[in-house]
Enzyme design. Structure first.
Site, PDB file in Angstrom:
ATOM      1  N   LYS A  75      17.228  -0.336  32.709  1.00 43.41           N
ATOM      2  CA  LYS A  75      17.381  -1.766  32.998  1.00 43.41           C
ATOM      3  C   LYS A  75      16.618  -2.136  34.266  1.00 43.41           C
ATOM      4  O   LYS A  75      16.679  -1.423  35.272  1.00 43.41           O
ATOM      5  CB  LYS A  75      18.868  -2.091  33.144  1.00 43.41           C
ATOM      6  CG  LYS A  75      19.188  -3.569  33.338  1.00 43.41           C
ATOM      7  CD  LYS A  75      20.696  -3.763  33.406  1.00 43.41           C
ATOM      8  CE  LYS A  75      21.081  -5.216  33.592  1.00 43.41           C
ATOM      9  NZ  LYS A  75      22.550  -5.392  33.640  1.00 43.41           N
ATOM     10  N   SER A 150      24.609  -8.584  30.433  1.00 44.32           N
ATOM     11  CA  SER A 150      23.240  -8.823  30.846  1.00 44.32           C
ATOM     12  C   SER A 150      22.273  -7.691  30.455  1.00 44.32           C
ATOM     13  O   SER A 150      21.062  -7.839  30.553  1.00 44.32           O
ATOM     14  CB  SER A 150      23.195  -9.008  32.368  1.00 44.32           C
ATOM     15  OG  SER A 150      23.641  -7.827  33.031  1.00 44.32           O
ATOM     16  N   SER A 174      28.797  -6.153  31.039  1.00 47.52           N
ATOM     17  CA  SER A 174      27.360  -6.198  30.735  1.00 47.52           C
ATOM     18  C   SER A 174      26.789  -4.956  30.061  1.00 47.52           C
ATOM     19  O   SER A 174      25.623  -4.939  29.688  1.00 47.52           O
ATOM     20  CB  SER A 174      26.568  -6.511  32.010  1.00 47.52           C
ATOM     21  OG  SER A 174      26.764  -7.855  32.381  1.00 47.52           O
TER      22      SER A 174
END
Length: 224
Positions: A75, A150, A174
């Site tokens: 990420k 996210s 997330s």
């Protein structure tokens, strides 16, 4: 390309000579390019192919780490030295990380291959991955739907078979939510279990770093 159920099986196939790790990484990169419309990756590291050759040699000499040959997306809120760190924001579009996050360094030390940085909601603030300077991520199960956020890019990348596993972050769901939306496994470790050094903070007293994968065995191995 031979199929494998988990990392242990993949490692055995590499050792048998039936799977070239270099070709495996190249195939992942090609698939990422072919499926660019998913928008799962912000950056792809072409140098991962060269790293695959190094790791494969270690495997053949039986001098490898426990994640040798596992191809992982990270990420884009986690720092990797000399690689872009944008948090999917225009604010950081030209920023390059000056050190590597502890959690990612530990993966690299165990011979994992980092294939690129995955898309996310800007600064990890969102739950649909529609709030990114790189554009929204699509759910590979149904591209008309969101992948969750996210860490939507990481979940989508694993679900679409663009890497073996991926790393995300979870503050209020997330990792767990996009894992559920994309039909993969995701784990938010107990707070403090994984070092947050090198993670761009959303809420430091809640943030946790954790993995996505297609099976529980790999989730366990990465967390270890």
């Amino acid at each position: 390309m031979p199929q494998y159920r988990n990392h242990s099986e993949k490692l055995s196939i590499i050792k048998s000579g039936s799977l070239s790790l270099k070709e495996n990484v190249s195939a992942f990169i090609s698939k990422i390019r072919e499926m660019e419309t998913l928008n799962a990756f912000n950056f792809v590291f072409e140098g991962a192919v060269n790293q695959a050759e190094v790791v494969e040699n270690k495997i053949m000499q039986n001098k490898h780490g426990k994640l040798a040959g596992m191809v992982i997306g990270v990420k884009d809120v986690l720092s990797i030295q000399n690689k872009p760190l944008t948090c999917s924001s225009k604010i950081l579009k030209d920023f390059t990380a000056i050190y590597t996050a502890t959690a990612i360094q530990r993966l690299i030390d165990e011979d994992a291959i980092i294939i690129g940085k995955t898309n996310c909601d800007e600064f990890a603030m969102g739950s649909s991955n529609e709030n990114s300077a790189f554009g929204n991520v699509k759910n590979p199960v149904d591209i008309t739907r969101v992948p969750g956020g996210s860490s939507g890019g990481s979940a989508a990348a694993v679900a679409a078979g663009l890497c073996d596993a991926a790393i995300g972050t979870d503050t209020g769901g997330s990792i767990r939510q996009p894992a559920s939306f994309c039909g993969v496994y995701g784990l938010k470790p107990t707070y403090g279990r994984v070092s947050r050094y090198g993670l761009t903070a959303f809420a430091s007293s809640f943030d946790s770093i954790g993995p996505f994968a297609n099976n529980v065995d790999d989730i366990s191995l990465i967390t270890e």
